[in-house]
Design an enzyme around this catalytic site. Sequence first.
Site, PDB file in Angstrom:
ATOM      1  N   ASP A 162      63.565  84.997  24.464  1.00  0.00           N
ATOM      2  CA  ASP A 162      64.609  84.891  25.483  1.00  0.00           C
ATOM      3  C   ASP A 162      65.749  84.045  24.903  1.00  0.00           C
ATOM      4  OD1 ASP A 162      63.752  82.279  25.602  1.00  0.00           O
ATOM      5  OD2 ASP A 162      62.828  82.463  27.568  1.00  0.00           O
ATOM      6  N   ASP A 175      57.460  90.772  31.130  1.00  0.00           N
ATOM      7  CA  ASP A 175      56.822  89.538  30.660  1.00  0.00           C
ATOM      8  C   ASP A 175      56.559  88.685  31.879  1.00  0.00           C
ATOM      9  OD1 ASP A 175      59.772  88.570  30.945  1.00  0.00           O
ATOM     10  OD2 ASP A 175      58.591  86.743  30.710  1.00  0.00           O
ATOM     11  N   CYS A 217      34.879  95.610  32.811  1.00  0.00           N
ATOM     12  CA  CYS A 217      35.742  95.068  31.749  1.00  0.00           C
ATOM     13  C   CYS A 217      34.991  94.925  30.436  1.00  0.00           C
ATOM     14  CB  CYS A 217      36.305  93.724  32.205  1.00  0.00           C
ATOM     15  SG  CYS A 217      37.344  92.924  30.980  1.00  0.00           S
ATOM     16  N   CYS A 276      36.298  93.047  27.804  1.00  0.00           N
ATOM     17  CA  CYS A 276      36.892  91.950  27.031  1.00  0.00           C
ATOM     18  C   CYS A 276      35.795  91.040  26.479  1.00  0.00           C
ATOM     19  CB  CYS A 276      37.891  91.156  27.873  1.00  0.00           C
ATOM     20  SG  CYS A 276      37.145  89.934  28.970  1.00  0.00           S
ATOM     21  N   CYS A 280      34.004  88.999  29.250  1.00  0.00           N
ATOM     22  CA  CYS A 280      33.071  89.762  30.089  1.00  0.00           C
ATOM     23  C   CYS A 280      31.869  90.277  29.303  1.00  0.00           C
ATOM     24  CB  CYS A 280      33.803  90.906  30.783  1.00  0.00           C
ATOM     25  SG  CYS A 280      34.876  90.319  32.118  1.00  0.00           S
ATOM     26  N   HIS A 304      40.423  87.049  29.333  1.00  0.00           N
ATOM     27  CA  HIS A 304      40.141  88.082  30.344  1.00  0.00           C
ATOM     28  C   HIS A 304      41.411  88.540  31.058  1.00  0.00           C
ATOM     29  CE1 HIS A 304      38.316  90.430  33.501  1.00  0.00           C
ATOM     30  NE2 HIS A 304      39.142  89.806  34.321  1.00  0.00           N
TER      31      HIS A 304
END
Lengths: 371, 371
Positions: free
Chosen positions: B92, B268, B306, B308, B311, B337
């Site tokens: 930014d 974002d 999930c 990930c 998980c 996660h």
Amino acid sequence: MFSFEVIAESTESRARAGVIQTAHGAVETPIFMPVGTLGSVKSISPEELVETGVQIILGNTYHLYLRPGCEVISKFEGLHGFMNWRKPILTDSGGFQVFSLAKLAKISPEGVTFQSHVDGSKHLLSPEKVIDIQTCLGTDIMMCLDQCIEFPATREQIRAALEITTQWAQRCRQAWQTAQNGGIALFGIVQGGMFTDLRRRSAEELVQIDFSGYAVGGLSVGEPVEVMMEMADFTLPILPQARPRYIMGVGTPENLIELVTLGADMFDCVLPTRNARNGQMFTQNGTINISNSRYKDDSDPLDSGCRCYTCRNYSRAYLRHLYLARELLAYRLNTIHNIHYFISFIRRMRAAIMADTFESFRKDFYRQLDN
Amino acid sequence: MFSFEVIAESTESRARAGVIQTAHGAVETPIFMPVGTLGSVKSISPEELVETGVQIILGNTYHLYLRPGCEVISKFEGLHGFMNWRKPILTDSGGFQVFSLAKLAKISPEGVTFQSHVDGSKHLLSPEKVIDIQTCLGTDIMMCLDQCIEFPATREQIRAALEITTQWAQRCRQAWQTAQNGGIALFGIVQGGMFTDLRRRSAEELVQIDFSGYAVGGLSVGEPVEVMMEMADFTLPILPQARPRYIMGVGTPENLIELVTLGADMFDCVLPTRNARNGQMFTQNGTINISNSRYKDDSDPLDSGCRCYTCRNYSRAYLRHLYLARELLAYRLNTIHNIHYFISFIRRMRAAIMADTFESFRKDFYRQLDN
């Protein structure tokens, strides 16, 4: 399931190398155990522990008993399942924290009563209960309840603590035998303060009871390092050669190499992890503080010879920036490096013992440190 | 080096899928960019970002300019080298933080003066300087300096901010062109508050200047969600179809799916990362607070579907314990996660657009959420 074998001895000192077998695999001694107080070695994952070469971690019974408690951990078949760590675990008995961290610790005939430092709730730890809790935690090596006294203390205080420690050790041994935890080892803890005759008495009483291994407790409690070494030098030879010998709560790399020289096999300490979180990093040339402005734009790794994840990927400048900005990643990267330093240091000690070159390794270590 | 191509468009809405090319690789849109404020997506490593499917991250120019500063980062050939992240970065301009975080922000003919929130030091950010800083950071996509106004604000405040934003955009465009940063893209930022005519004016003025892509700024600043959607719905079609369209600082999964429907390509937000550190976890059935006592001994993963790292390896009970004990590992596991949730969610949106099944995907999403 638990066994210990000495596989090499230095011809120039009492340094020795061995192998401990547990239900969760082997541990090569001498070994350093990072501290995983609350079911996590602060800031790092089980995979990172394995990657840094960690073979066994220590869990704190006092903390885990209070949070999350045995009823939770037992649902996960113990601490291994709860925290996703599949290698060996040693748990302390909680005695040290009860006397140092809890409030209003008071010895009763049954054990020791105290108030939780978390919520003030009242609890009793007895020798039988610490065996129960450690059994529930599914540990590989459990420790007897003992009373650790700070330095300095009077001979009378030390003697009283020693006598309670022996009584509790007998009751722990009995409870352990009754529970028939086949695979789980039970270690006794030698007390006796800085008095050699009391150290001898404590060690001999524990050896008489017969444990899977023996710890020297009550060191690194404020005494000068020379006194600590004198006590270890005196106590270690009294303990059975065929059992692992564990110095609790120690210490610096210099402490470790001296105590290995004296015949110690196992160590635990918060030093690498706690100091990492305070920015103090261990290197082959001594410790550095990563917040030092000299590292502001330093593109070198923390330690030029180091192969840890942190040193392979990040500069001192980046680590300094993360640390000063209190970024959470700082604690992890610093911890990985410091644990890797301790583990690779003790592995190299072991290799030198196996090659019977330990004394020259020791001299090289100090020479490098002074560089 | 920078390019953008639309590769699929929904036949039922303005939703579209595309590919951005940068010097550090491709980005598949629609895309969600986790926020790496200070050269680190808080608590997680670059490898973990890649493992969760992250393709591009956002860096905050204001924060990095103050700490560690351009003179440090330039020694590492930019932010990529400094933080060990090899995929694309969008930075930014710092304008948002200057007006929301710094002290005594004051607009001068040259730019905006302010005092650092870190140490009170005085600084000037001008359009030319934000191009300089972002060039030094080695970003892949840089943003124009803009003035973002909170909601509610008067028409006069909004109009003045819009005019400054256009003036600064012209100067940024000029500085960017002069610097000839071949591969680096420059995006303009549409302001105009919640007034459609001012939104139109801002968008048209920026399109006139001609940017590599366009952001809609000044949303999610306190307005009702209906107003945000109305503004996005109005503004997005004014922006060139052939350029990426980025909604800044948004938002919830519901926001994302609605804005993708309206034709937005990039997002974002600190939501997944910040909420992870506060124990709020995103699941296919809505958000849960991991500190809830109902999870005390819950051996299920956070989200049953999930895949990930968190998980696959840890239970809700363990995550609750770590979180309540304030263990550093809690923030990491929760962050992994939540980022994985956002990334896999937007990936599935993209796949649905490619298959032209986006509307049914959208309905399924809401149905699942209500389960």
